[in-house]
Design an enzyme around this catalytic site. Structure first.
Site, short mmCIF file in Angstrom:
data_model
loop_
_atom_site.label_atom_id
_atom_site.label_comp_id
_atom_site.label_asym_id
_atom_site.label_seq_id
_atom_site.Cartn_x
_atom_site.Cartn_y
_atom_site.Cartn_z
N SER A 88 4.85 -4.65 -0.56
CA SER A 88 4.71 -5.33 -1.84
C SER A 88 4.53 -4.30 -2.97
O SER A 88 5.38 -3.45 -3.17
CB SER A 88 3.58 -6.36 -1.75
OG SER A 88 3.73 -7.36 -2.72
N HIS A 238 5.03 -13.43 3.39
CA HIS A 238 4.95 -12.18 2.64
C HIS A 238 4.06 -11.14 3.34
O HIS A 238 4.34 -9.96 3.31
CB HIS A 238 4.43 -12.48 1.23
CG HIS A 238 4.41 -11.29 0.32
ND1 HIS A 238 5.52 -10.49 0.12
CD2 HIS A 238 3.42 -10.75 -0.44
CE1 HIS A 238 5.20 -9.51 -0.73
NE2 HIS A 238 3.95 -9.64 -1.07
#
Length: 259
Positions: A88, A238
């Site tokens: 990320s 995620h």
């Protein structure tokens, strides 16, 4: 010069080390199990980004700042070349680093993020975090109750409250620097990384239930990372390494040839 905080596994192994960088509002502890596992095969440095975990706080937070932090870290520890992994926000940092300092990167692993600009999408979380008044809350459960009013996902609340600690004034506080992360948010989320090319071996790992890396992103990724391969991890969103740790670790081991 301030050096990022880290935890090192497999320190005595004399092969190319792996440097691991977490995402926004995360910390190196999120990668503890992974670090321990991988530390059997190679030295693994789990690292807190600036304004996160136990690393230094700063008012600056651009992709270039993060890339320079990685360079300073490697120089401090005498690491000439490393495998670099980022998830990320950490993924943005390592992409920028690889483009600017390609001679320092053996293999690059980018987890569930692409080089593009993303529309702002953490406003709800930032609002929730800013609503917590540490003058009035005195327990983790009280903080959770405040966050609960804004954030529906229990897993997100658990992830965020891992950052709570008791400061010198015996008050609860966040380890991350919420002020800078809020003020500079657009600089590191709503900005693409700078254009440039990293020509080394690169792996992009996506979670099957995440929409951070879309099929149509692959063309743009290949412009900057021409040797990029793409892997999608099933049963994961995620937070790929937390949601399917076994498959994730296997994919990384395959890519680094340590199976």
């Amino acid at each position: 010069m301030e050096i990022l905080n880290s935890k090192i596994f497999g320190e005595n192994l004399s092969v190319t080390p792996l440097l691991v960088f977490h995402g926004l509002f995360g910390m190196l502890d999120n990668w503890g199990s992974f670090g321990k596992d991988m530390g059997e095969f190679l030295p693994v440095h789990l690292i807190d980004l600036r304004n996160h975990g136990r690393s230094f706080h700063s008012e600056e937070m651009s992709h270039d700042d993060l890339a320079e932090d990685i360079l300073n870290y490697m120089e401090y520890y005498g690491i000439a070349k490393a495998h670099i992994l980022g998830h990320s926000l950490g993924g943005k940092a390592v992409m920028q680093f690889a483009i600017r300092f390609p001679e320092k990167v053996e293999r690059l692993i980018v987890v569930d993020i692409s080089p593009k600009a993303y529309p702002p999408h953490h406003q709800g979380i930032i609002k929730a975090l800013e609503t917590v008044d540490f003058n009035t809350v005195s327990s983790r459960s009280e903080v959770e109750a405040v966050l609960n009013q804004y954030i529906p996902e229990k897993s997100t609340i658990q992830f965020l409250t891992k950052n709570l600690y008791w400061d010198d004034n015996k008050k609860l506080n966040w380890r991350f620097n919420l002020k800078t992360l809020s003020e500079k948010y657009n600089e590191f989320v709503s900005n693409a990384i700078k254009f440039g090319v990293f020509d080394g071996p690169t792996l992009f790992v996506a979670g099957a239930q995440s929409n951070y890396i879309l099929p149509q992103d692959q063309f743009a990724i290949k412009q900057q990372f021409p040797k990029a391969d793409f892997v999608t991890i099933k049963n994961a969103g995620h937070w790929v390494q937390a949601e399917n740790p076994v498959d994730f670790a296997n994919v990384v081991k395959d890519f680094l040839h340590i199976n």
